[in-house]
Design a protein around this motif. Structure first.
Motif: not given
Lengths: 372, 514
Positions: A225-231, A305-312
């Motif tokens: 659960g990286e980047g704020g997503a639930l594990p 690639p290492p995950p980031g956040a969706c722009a939308r």
């Protein structure tokens, strides 16, 4: 007692139950040594009676969860319930183990809008929720994704001479829907009922399709659960499908057992066919594949690639737009395959879809993409 | 096909375009000659362009990897089949070319006669050997014709991995330096008028020993007959063959072995290895170079040639080959994992023509490193049979733990079977010839008796066996648990149950199970 694993060895035609072979009587249960064995476990072949098998199954799931530290005490766990055998067994086992693990459960069901299939499955989920007294939340694609149900997606992608890729859309959108539903009920973890056969099919499919990115990512027990997503995790990952079915049989669980209307078109069908043949030749093939999948070593360039956040919408994404937003974008623009395939050409990644685009079907493009 | 990364075309025609080379169509490369073969679903080549394309692929594969140094002795593993015959022919033509691009290594050919494993009669084998020797005479390289029975005479040292000097591994600088020094040497020799290595002297086939004795043949047939599943038979055959070839390479000073695996075969091998639990070793099993044996490196220069190209080349340019039935000839599709995978891939290939190349491209992305950056730690123990670093030791692996749990449960609740299973099933020493049944007479462990099952898992056995089971990788361990009834017991250089020292025999034994 019928032994499912002895069926292929019997050469005569069946009326149930087959006559016991005097030279090879059903052995005693290997663990309690009192009852007659009812089945042989596929991995190591030990003969167990129904009760002992259920106990062993539950113990293994408990061990998976505890050893992998998947669900810490106090977690609020959203179980993705589809009404099928895997999620039914998962919910049942977790409900049995909940006092010991110190977790609380919520059922989340996703309504993809597939007529003739999902409504019956949801009825099964509602019965289960009533019987187990667990809170149930149903999230629908139509509400979350601006009116796009799976039937509408299938109509939109049909007719281009290629396969409809329904499973591509459904898989991505369902994970998003599950996450939304989990957030709605205030969950801290999401569990799904993927079993060992699913993982084996996935690795075969990814090799056949050449999906090095997914091969590099998959194989573990779930994502932290990286980047704020639930594990997310899959407690049934080590249980083969046969064992899941047998557990449901011995515990007399009520589930919905038909396959999705769009399933025959999926590429996964080829991988599933191959897996069934492999399993017939060698019962340990499923576990061998899972073992292989865990240990694949791919070149660093092939990894995503290492995950980031969706722009939308701000969800976890490897590119500027997360896959769900990209797929919906394509659907809303009338070019449903926009986000499928390499390059994602023509995808305007800044701002909402243009309103001048003609809309063959589905909701008008002026409706903004919903914010999650 | 639902292939990742497939381009989307706005107006896709129904199904893949079926172009047949009509009378008007020309070779896509030279645009002049009449096309004779279609490669890669649409490209029609004429005969000369096809030859150039084929040869170029072979040379580019060797040149790109820069592992074969000039003047090096390379052993060509020839099975008589189309791919390896094509490879031998390419090497022959490459060496005879009078140009600066000539191949610069010293080849030898080895042929392993596996007739005993396949159950062929001595007359059939003799007939095949006559054909083989005819072809080898034509090729003219120093050749070795070995029977698989010689595997019983191998010393245990074949199972040890010899460390390789790090400087000799092909770094850029090392390769260039080797080529430069070779060219200088050539100038000197050219001035003196000698080129000792360039013309391959026509030599007859050399055998290590005379034809195999009937006792050895029977022992080998017995070995293979006692393995009940075809999957295990094929794996055993591959292992024995590899060890035999490596042994010949070592004793005759060859530092490289060339294997003729084509793209199609490697795709099948990759999927099969995946299904057998060898996911950790895919890069070694299917990559270009396989250096787990230390001093001898196995290379696969034919890995980009599909079987279709090989077949057409052999036909158009009359490459000699010898057909020998293998262990799985005429076996039904369900007989082994290898057959299943082959049938599946070829069927899928007929429907989606890019299947094999997709699998091949994915295999190119595999690296020979342990997952998740454990590369810094020293290399762990190696499997006894396949000499790959063990993949079953990680404590956090999901599948390893799963196996332990179930056997732990079995142990906890079943004192009965455990008493039988707890006896350390240490290794029996059978010198491979006569002792197989004798050893089986008295062990207290259950697998010898046909009706008793559960088979004790590795964790439930005693310390001796657990030590042994830690010496083999998952794939080999699963091969031992072939469900139909036989177990292949792999032995290493361990003392016997009686503590007697091992004799100098290849310690692979198959116990007979009924």
């Amino acid at each position: 007692m019928v032994s499912i694993f002895s069926l292929p060895r019997i050469r005569r035609s069946l009326p149930f139950p087959p006559r016991p072979d005097p030279e090879m009587p059903a052995p005693q249960c290997a663990s309690c040594n009192k009852a007659r064995a009812a089945l042989r476990r596929p991995r190591l072949g030990q003969a167990l009676c129904g009760t002992c098998f259920c106990a062993a199954f539950e113990a293994e799931v408990l061990h998976t969860v505890v050893a992998g530290r998947l669900l810490p005490p106090g977690a609020v766990v959203a179980v993705g319930a589809s009404g099928g055998k895997d999620s039914t067994v998962l919910a049942h086992v977790l409900r049995e183990l909940a006092p010991r693990l110190g977790i609380s459960l919520r059922l989340v069901a996703v309504d993809e809008g597939i007529g003739g299939y999902r409504d019956a499955a949801l009825a099964a989920v509602r019965r289960q929720a009533a019987r187990w007294e667990l809170p149930l939340t149903v999230v629908a694609y139509a509400d979350l994704f601006g009116g796009w149900t799976m039937d509408a997606v299938a109509r939109s992608t049909a007719g281009s001479g290629r396969s409809r890729s329904c499973c591509t859309f459904c898989g991505v959108l369902r994970r998003r829907a599950l996450e939304e539903g989990a957030r709605l009920v205030g969950a801290t973890h999401v569990v799904t009922g993927h079993n060992a056969d699913d993982m084996a099919e996935t690795v075969l499919m990814n090799f056949l399709r050449g999906d090095a990115g997914r091969l590099a990512r998959g194989g573990g027990l779930g994502s932290p659960g990286e980047g704020g997503a639930l594990p997310r995790c899959r407690p049934l990952q080590l249980a083969s499908q046969k064992e899941v079915v047998l557990y449901a049989h011995f515990r007399r669980l009520d589930y919905f057992s038909e396959e999705c209307v769009y399933a025959p078109e999926a590429f996964r069908g080829h991988a599933r066919d191959l897996l069934k043949r492999l399993e017939a030749a060698r019962p340990s093939a499923v576990l061998d594949l899972v073992h292989s999948a865990e240990r694949l070593a791919l070149a660093p360039a092939a990894r995503p690639p290492p995950p980031g956040a969706c722009a939308r919408c701000g969800a976890l994404a490897s590119r500027a737009l997360c896959q769900a937003c990209a797929l919906l974008d394509g659907l809303n623009r009338g070019r449903p395959r926009l986000a499928i395939g390499k390059g994602r050409r023509g995808l305007d990644e800044d701002g909402p879809p243009r309103e001048a685009e003609p809309e063959p079907s589905g909701p008008p493009a002026s409706e903004p993409v919903p914010a999650f | 096909m639902c292939e990742v990364g497939e381009d989307y075309r706005e107006s896709a025609p129904g199904g893949p375009p079926l172009t047949r080379p009509g009378r008007e169509q020309k070779c896509v490369k030279c645009k002049e000659g009449p096309p004779v073969v279609v490669i890669r679903a649409g490209d029609a080549f004429c005969r000369d362009c096809f030859k150039v394309f084929y040869v170029h692929k072979f040379r580019a594969m060797l040149g790109k990897n820069r592992l074969i140094f000039p003047g090096e002795k390379v052993l060509l593993a020839w099975s008589g089949g189309p791919s390896s015959s094509s490879m031998v022919w390419q090497v022959l033509e490459g060496l005879s070319r009078d140009s600066a691009k000539r191949l610069r290594f010293v080849p030898g050919v080895i042929y392993v006669d596996e007739g005993a494993a396949c159950g062929r009669s001595p007359e059939d084998r003799a007939r095949t050997l006559v054909e083989v020797e005819q072809v080898l005479q034509r090729v003219g390289f120093p050749s070795h014709v070995i029977a698989l029975e010689e595997v019983f005479g191998l010393p245990p040292s074949v199972l040890r991995c010899f460390a390789q000097e790090p400087e000799s591994v092909g770094t850029e600088g090392a390769y260039k330096a080797a080529v430069d020094s070779f060219l200088q040497q050539q100038c000197v020799l050219g001035a003196a008028g000698e080129e000792p290595w360039s013309q391959p002297r026509p030599q007859g086939p050399q055998s290590l020993a005379g034809p195999p004795t009937a006792v050895q043949t029977e022992a080998l047939s017995g070995l293979f007959d006692s393995v009940k599943t075809l999957t295990a038979k094929e794996e055993l055959l591959q292992t024995l063959r590899t060890h035999l070839i490596l042994h010949v390479a070592r004793t005759h000073g060859y530092s490289k072995v060339m294997a003729g695996d084509s793209c199609t075969r490697l795709a099948v091998k990759l999927m099969t290895s995946l299904a057998l639990g060898r996911g950790a070793f895919l890069a070694w099993d299917t990559g270009f170079s396989d250096e787990r044996h230390g001093d001898v490196v196995v290379v696969r220069p034919m890995r980009e040639h599909t079987l279709k190209e090989v077949a057409f080349y052999n036909r158009l340019f009359a490459v000699p080959s010898v057909f020998t039935p293998a262990v799985d000839t005429k076996a039904p599709e369900k007989a082994s994992i290898h057959r299943l995978m082959e049938a599946f891939l070829l069927r899928l290939q007929a429907q989606f023509p890019s299947t094999v190349s997709t699998v091949y491209r994915t295999s190119e992305k595999l690296v020979k490193a342990p997952r998740d950056g454990c590369a810094a730690s020293p290399p762990g123990p190696r499997c006894l049979l396949c000499l790959c670093t063990l993949d079953v030791d990680s404590a956090d692996s999901a599948t390893a733990f799963g196996a332990q749990t179930s056997s732990h449960l079995c142990q906890m609740q079943a004192p009965g079977p455990q008493a039988e299973a707890g006896t350390p099933t240490t290794l029996c020493c059978c010198p491979g010839l006569g002792g197989a049944q004798g050893c089986c007479a008295s062990p207290p462990w259950t697998p010898c008796r046909p009706t008793s099952w559960p088979r004790p898992s590795s964790a439930a056995r005693g310390p001796g066996a657990s030590r042994r089971s830690k010496r083999i990788c998952w794939g080999t361990a699963m091969m031992r648990r072939c469900p139909v009834g036989a177990e292949v017991r792999a032995l290493g250089p361990h003392p016997t149950r009686n503590g007697q020292a091992r004799t100098g025999r290849l310690p692979v034994v198959v116990h007979m199970y009924k």
